[in-house]
Design a protein around this motif. Structure first.
Motif: not given
Ligand code: ASC
Length: 149
Positions: A108-113
Motif C-alpha cells: 500500500n505504501m509503495v503504491k501510494a508513493v
C-alpha cells in the motif's frame, strides 16, 4: 538445451532466497532497512513545507525528492528476512507472525508513493498535496501495526 532448462529451473527456484542472501548478517539487514527508511523520511519530510504552502512550489525540486522517496520505498522489504526480528530494531513480531498483512501494508505504501511520483512528474501541485497525504497515511498505518513506539 537440457542444461539451459536446468539452469533456468534452478534460477527460478532460487529467486525467493536472493533477497535475503544479499545480507551477510541479520544486523546488516537491519541497518540497511533503517538506512532506507531514514533517507526516505528525510526526502518525504522536505515535501511537507511545500504541501503546507510554507515554501514555494518548485516542481523540479519536488520531483527530485519524490524520485528518491520512490526508490527508497522499494528497498526495505527484502531486509525483513528470518532472524532480523532481534537486535537494534523497533520492528514488531507481527511482521513475521502476520506476514500477509505486513506485505499488504508495505505494498500500500509503495503504491501510494507511486501515485505521488506520478503527480510530482506531472507537476500538479493539487495532486501532489492529495497523494502526499495518502502516502503519509500509508506510512502511519504500517507504523501503527508493525513498529514499536
Ligand atoms: C514522515 C515520516 C514518517 C511519515 C509518517 C506519516 O515524514 O518520517 O514516518 O511521514 O509520519 O504519518
Amino acid at each position: 538445451m537440457k542444461f539451459v532448462r536446468l539452469a533456468v529451473a534452478a534460477a527460478v527456484m532460487m529467486t525467493p532466497f536472493i533477497s535475503h542472501a544479499q545480507f551477510a548478517k541479520p544486523e546488516d539487514a537491519i541497518k540497511y532497512r533503517k538506512a532506507a527508511f531514514t533517507v526516505m523520511a528525510s526526502h518525504f519530510g522536505r515535501l511537507g513545507p511545500v504541501v503546507r504552502g510554507e515554501r514555494p512550489y518548485n516542481a523540479q525540486e519536488v520531483a527530485a525528492n519524490v524520485a528518491i522517496v520512490e526508490t527508497m520505498s522499494k528497498l526495505p522489504w527484502a531486509a525483513f528476512g528470518p532472524g532480523t526480528d532481534k537486535g537494534d530494531t523497533r520492528a514488531k513480531p507481527e511482521i513475521w507472525s502476520n506476514e500477509a498483512k505486513f506485505k499488504t501494508a508495505s505494498e500500500n505504501m509503495v503504491k501510494a508513493v507511486a501515485d505521488l511520483s506520478a503527480a510530482a512528474q506531472a507537476g500538479d501541485l493539487d495532486k501532489v498535496k492529495a497523494t502526499f497525504g495518502a502516502a503519509g497515511r500509508a506510512c502511519k498505518a504500517c507504523h501503527d501495526d508493525f513498529r514499536k513506539e
